[in-house]
Write a protein that holds these residues in place. Sequence first.
Motif, short mmCIF file in Angstrom:
data_model
loop_
_atom_site.label_atom_id
_atom_site.label_comp_id
_atom_site.label_asym_id
_atom_site.label_seq_id
_atom_site.Cartn_x
_atom_site.Cartn_y
_atom_site.Cartn_z
N ALA A 15 50.63 27.85 4.27
CA ALA A 15 49.02 28.31 5.11
C ALA A 15 48.41 30.03 4.24
O ALA A 15 47.74 30.54 4.28
N PHE B 105 45.58 27.08 4.76
CA PHE B 105 44.92 27.83 6.16
C PHE B 105 43.86 29.06 4.87
O PHE B 105 43.18 29.94 6.11
N ILE C 191 44.82 32.10 4.27
CA ILE C 191 45.99 33.42 4.63
C ILE C 191 46.37 34.13 3.78
O ILE C 191 47.22 33.18 2.71
N VAL D 168 50.33 36.55 6.46
CA VAL D 168 49.76 35.68 7.87
C VAL D 168 51.24 36.46 9.10
O VAL D 168 49.89 35.99 10.39
N TYR E 58 47.43 38.17 10.83
CA TYR E 58 46.27 37.36 11.33
C TYR E 58 46.72 37.02 12.36
O TYR E 58 47.46 37.06 13.64
N TYR F 78 47.15 35.98 16.05
CA TYR F 78 47.59 35.28 16.26
C TYR F 78 46.64 33.51 17.17
O TYR F 78 47.19 32.39 16.74
N LEU G 114 45.28 31.69 15.19
CA LEU G 114 46.76 31.09 14.33
C LEU G 114 46.94 29.21 14.95
O LEU G 114 47.02 28.34 14.47
N ARG H 244 44.17 26.85 15.48
CA ARG H 244 44.25 25.83 14.05
C ARG H 244 45.49 25.19 13.73
O ARG H 244 44.87 24.25 13.67
N ILE I 174 54.36 31.87 10.96
CA ILE I 174 53.94 30.41 10.68
C ILE I 174 54.56 29.25 11.76
O ILE I 174 54.22 29.18 12.69
#
Lengths: 103, 235
Positions: free
Chosen positions: B45, B88, B90, B95, B98, B100, B103, B106, B135
Amino acid sequence: MIKITKLGLDAAFRAFIAQELYVHSEATSYLFVRNFKVQLEEAFIAGEGPYRIALKFDGQGWLRMEALTHFEETAEGRLLLAGYDDLGRMNVALHLGKEPFPE
Amino acid sequence: MKIRDDKSKRKLLAVFAHPDDESFICGGTLAKYAAMGVEITLVSATRGEMGRRMGNPPYVNRETMPAIREQELNKACEALGIERLIFFDIRDKMVEFYDYELLVNRIAALMEEIRPDVVLTFHEVFGGHPDHCAIGKATTDAFRRASQPSSLYYISFGDAMEAPESFGYAKKDIVKIDIRHHLEAKLAAFRAHRCQTEMDKWVWEPDRKVLARFGQAEYFIAANTPVGGTKDDLF
């Protein structure tokens, strides 16, 4: 990066005085700020190494850090300061740039 | 090991937070499956760009760190046999802040594209670091939404899962992978992450001594009812 000398670092700071700049600052794992935009007025260096640094900005602002050991003026015109311990871990960092640092 | 008659390669998707998670935590397992022909995709990430270890003596600063750690992760992937690496982008330590939904989407898009047989990520509570937990949670949600016929496992640290009861799991939830024949690859991956391992003297001692310090197995928690797999195999 090279070891801080007061003369060398003082000259490096001078390029940023009386200007708008972007700051990255961090202390161990507990805190970082990135791309704070300030108008730098004065930069102070104290100690015999590791060094203490204070930046005065925006008429009423202070940023004070300690444990700085190394610095580097990069090709992109940034001034990077760091404080490393004897195992190479970075305890503190203070970066000045005329452009924002990558987010 | 199940014998598979289909022509398609078996696939593993690992979704982690930082360069070195793959090597330090489950490098032996990744090397083992790569050696068996499993196609492995690794997501990191972040680039681990907020790490504090800068080499010993330091050769990294905060602004050069992202590129250096990317390079070191590429070397580690080579050592382990990981074919595809995705970042990613980030920021390290961010993380959990970010978007949500973005995420999860993705990760779900990657699952849709790769159709992995096995997905590895962090446990959202026992991840040990806010980025790991974030993550892990997003990957678990993406996995549930994808509802593909695959198996989700949480990676775990050391041999903690020899006693899964203290984490609310039972022995039947744990897969123990024998990595004895893949410790050299794991060691090479440790050393590829030079700025992170250089201060640990033991990593740089003669190979024989270092290999003797590695655990003989890595442990995984089954998050769903695995599609294949046994007590000693993820597939």
